[in-house]
Design an enzyme around this catalytic site. Structure first.
Site, short mmCIF file in Angstrom:
data_model
loop_
_atom_site.label_atom_id
_atom_site.label_comp_id
_atom_site.label_asym_id
_atom_site.label_seq_id
_atom_site.Cartn_x
_atom_site.Cartn_y
_atom_site.Cartn_z
CG ASN A 10 -1.71 1.26 1.37
OD1 ASN A 10 -1.76 2.07 0.44
ND2 ASN A 10 -2.34 1.46 2.52
CD1 TRP A 11 3.87 1.32 -2.81
CD2 TRP A 11 3.55 2.30 -4.80
NE1 TRP A 11 4.68 0.69 -3.72
CE2 TRP A 11 4.50 1.27 -4.95
CE3 TRP A 11 3.18 3.05 -5.92
CZ2 TRP A 11 5.09 0.98 -6.18
CZ3 TRP A 11 3.76 2.76 -7.14
CH2 TRP A 11 4.71 1.73 -7.26
CE LYS A 12 0.04 3.20 4.78
NZ LYS A 12 0.19 3.27 6.23
CG HIS A 97 -5.61 2.17 5.21
ND1 HIS A 97 -5.12 3.07 6.13
CD2 HIS A 97 -4.65 1.24 5.04
CE1 HIS A 97 -3.91 2.68 6.50
NE2 HIS A 97 -3.60 1.58 5.84
CD GLU A 99 -2.53 5.59 6.74
OE1 GLU A 99 -2.56 5.67 5.50
OE2 GLU A 99 -1.60 5.02 7.36
CD GLU A 169 -3.47 -2.37 7.11
OE1 GLU A 169 -2.38 -2.67 6.62
OE2 GLU A 169 -4.05 -1.30 6.87
N GLY A 175 2.84 2.06 10.75
CA GLY A 175 3.83 3.12 10.64
C GLY A 175 4.59 3.41 11.92
CB SER A 215 5.45 -2.28 11.78
OG SER A 215 5.12 -0.93 12.07
N GLY A 236 2.89 -1.12 4.17
CA GLY A 236 3.01 0.30 3.82
C GLY A 236 4.45 0.65 3.53
N GLY A 237 5.14 1.21 4.52
CA GLY A 237 6.48 1.75 4.33
C GLY A 237 7.44 0.82 3.60
P1 13P Z 1 3.24 0.21 7.58
O1 13P Z 1 3.66 -1.10 6.92
O2 13P Z 1 4.01 1.38 7.10
O3 13P Z 1 3.15 0.06 9.06
O4 13P Z 1 1.73 0.47 7.06
C1 13P Z 1 0.78 -0.53 7.16
C2 13P Z 1 -0.42 -0.11 6.39
O5 13P Z 1 -1.12 0.81 6.76
C3 13P Z 1 -0.73 -0.85 5.16
O6 13P Z 1 -2.00 -0.53 4.69
#
Ligand code: 13P
Length: 254
Positions: A10-12, A97, A99, A169, A175, A215, A236-237
């Site tokens: 997930n590149w956000k 998500h 966020e 999640e 994050g 994470s 994500g990251g």
């Molecule tokens: P991180 O892997 O950066 O913790 O993010 C997880 C996420 O929100 C994937 O949708």
């Protein structure tokens, strides 16, 4: 029930279309041969959808959007519909998500409408759920998950088993570098699968992939994926660098 593992990035709000092209050139070179026993997907910004689809054409990689509106078209400034995402060549959509729930007012009933909009468009929903730190510390984790599941899946009892993926999640793990332990993640996943068996059907519980997100890194992916109810990762990251995400995709399944 054979659930093929799904490693999804997930590149956000990261990467222009040019950066997306460069990324795929790099990661495809690292995934040669492409591992046939797992699926790979990337949730990219709307503006990079077409570039990403072109960059992965001829490979099994699925490109996903990160949000969707539930109407097919209309006067909804700033929104993008499921038929538009499908026409761009994407195969999936990340929905709900945390966020979006926390920062953009996304609600459980809204998540439900979005799932119902993307299925007929031929897109695979990847539906996110998870508790906040305060909810976990108050002992409310399962209650929160049950409510999110009931809202998201209302009226979807007759959907084909396995038509969507769910991503657990925990908000406190996103994050933060604070990954859920494999045991903590497994416990939540087992709860979710039990809920599906009881409220939807045993077939749905058996066929639905449950992804863990929060994470996930190259050095913890294999341990998480070894848990019986963890069928994938939403990353994500660590999905932003070709080197790191290729390692996650190539986690040791033995
Ligand atoms: P991180 O892997 O950066 O913790 O993010 C997880 C996420 O929100 C994937 O949708």
């Amino acid at each position: 029930m054979n659930r093929k593992p799904l490693l999804a990035g997930n590149w956000k709000m990261y990467k222009t279309s040019r950066q997306a092209r460069e990324f795929f050139q790099d990661i495809l070179a690292r995934l040669n041969p492409f591992p046939a026993d797992r699926e790979v997907a990337f949730g990219v910004p709307f503006t990079s959808l077409e570039a990403a689809v072109q960059a992965v054409s001829g490979t099994p990689i699925i490109i996903a959007a990160q949000n969707v509106h539930w109407e097919p078209e209309g006067a909804f400034t700033g929104e993008v519909s499921a038929p538009m995402i499908a026409a761009a060549g994407a195969g999936a959509v990340i929905i709900g998500h945390s966020e979006r729930r926390q920062l953009f007012g996304e609600t459980g009933p809204g998540v439900n409408k979005k799932i119902k909009a993307v299925l007929p468009a031929g897109l695979r929903p990847i539906v996110c759920l998870g508790e906040t730190l305060a909810e976990r510390e108050a002992g409310l984790t399962f209650e929160v998950l049950a409510k999110q599941l009931a809202e998201a899946l209302a009226g979807l009892e007759k959907a084909a088993p396995g038509a969507l993926d769910l991503a657990y999640e925990p908000v406190w793990a996103i994050g933060t570098g604070r990954t859920a332990t494999p045991e903590t993640a497994q416990e939540a996943h087992a709860f979710i699968r039990g809920w599906l068996a009881e409220k939807i059907s045993p077939a749905a519980a058996g066929a639905t992939r449950l992804l863990y997100g929060g994470s996930v890194k190259p050095d913890n992916a294999a341990q998480l994926m070894a848990q019986p109810d963890i069928d994938g990762a939403l990353v994500g990251g660590a999905s932003l660098t070709a080197d790191g995400f290729a390692k996650i995709i190539q986690y040791d399944r033995s």
